[in-house]
Design a protein around this motif. Sequence first.
Motif: not given
Length: 85
Positions: A15-25, A57-62
């Motif tokens: 289980i991982k944080k979403f990042d730029g690599e996960d959008f396609e999936d 992504l915004d919620t993760q950052d905030e």
Amino acid sequence: MNKNSIILETERTLIKKFDGEDFEDFSRINQDKVVMKYFIGGAKTFRECLLKYKEILDTQDEKGYSYYAIYDKNEKFLGQCSVLH
């Protein structure tokens, strides 16, 4: 896969944080009519996926938490889970 973004690891899953690599999936599974059949609103358009992904992504950052990507040990995307407050 960015190993630094892993939140939890078991024998079979990551289980991982979403990042730029996960959008396609993320986009593929959320646009799938069979997968999304019982979800509110059903399958999403590409634009809806893009907006939701940005929100994640915004919620993760905030807030430091949000939705998380779930992968098996072979790095196959299985879905998502969330921690919401």
